[in-house]
Design a protein around this motif. Structure first.
Motif: not given
Length: 187
Positions: A154-174
């Motif tokens: 999940r951390g890798f995907l968060d970094g990958f999304a940041h690098a691709e410029g995807l906007a932050p959104g709500p937490d899906e994992n309570p």
């Protein structure tokens, strides 16, 4: 593929580039108008070879993805998630993957072809879990809890999304309580 299934389109604006693509059952090869007949033949042959290799790679890739999903379902979900198809797609702009539980289909963005195995496994496992539990509630996350590299992937995907410029959104994992980024979670 026979030569009748190939359409060569010459362009006066093209100077050096050659490209090819599939258009239904036909292959279209785009070449500069200045090419001789011999150059045209050489480039058509070359582009058909490239497209055919790509077709084989994609087909093999889908088979491998399907087998990988079956293995993950067996190992982490007791074999209960049984997708009817698992395939790579190039049409996902913001999602890493998606599934249609009613049809049992899973689609994975081809942007993930080169990610580490543990990341691809997490994405597949996420979609397999959706075949069993809709939404991202506690029951869903309990299914994924046995995957040892969950947080790392999940951390890798968060970094990958940041690098691709995807906007932050709500937490899906309570259950995990970590910040999520829209588009970083497989759907």
């Amino acid at each position: 593929m026979s030569r009748e299934d190939v359409e060569v389109r010459r362009s006066r604006r093209r100077r050096r580039t050659v490209s090819a693509y599939r258009e239904g059952e036909r292959t279209v090869v785009l070449i500069p108008a200045s090419f001789s007949a011999a150059e045209e033949e050489r480039w058509v042959t070359r582009m058909l070879t490239r497209l055919t290799a790509g077709d084989r790679r994609r087909a093999r890739g889908d088979d491998e993805l399907q087998a990988r999903a079956a293995h993950l379902s067996q190992k982490y979900l007791g074999g209960h998630a049984r997708p009817t198809s698992v395939r790579w797609v190039s049409t996902m702009g913001r999602r890493w993957a998606s599934c249609t539980p009613g049809e049992g289909t899973i689609r994975v963005s081809d942007r993930l072809r080169d990610v580490p195995n543990h990341v691809l496994d997490y994405v597949l496992l996420h979609e397999l879990a959706h075949l069993l539990v809709p939404g991202h509630g506690p029951a869903f996350w309990r299914l994924l809890a046995s995957y040892p590299k969950l947080d790392r992937a999940r951390g890798f995907l968060d970094g990958f999304a940041h690098a691709e410029g995807l906007a932050p959104g709500p937490d899906e994992n309570p259950v995990e309580g970590s910040a999520g980024v829209e588009g970083t979670q497989p759907e």
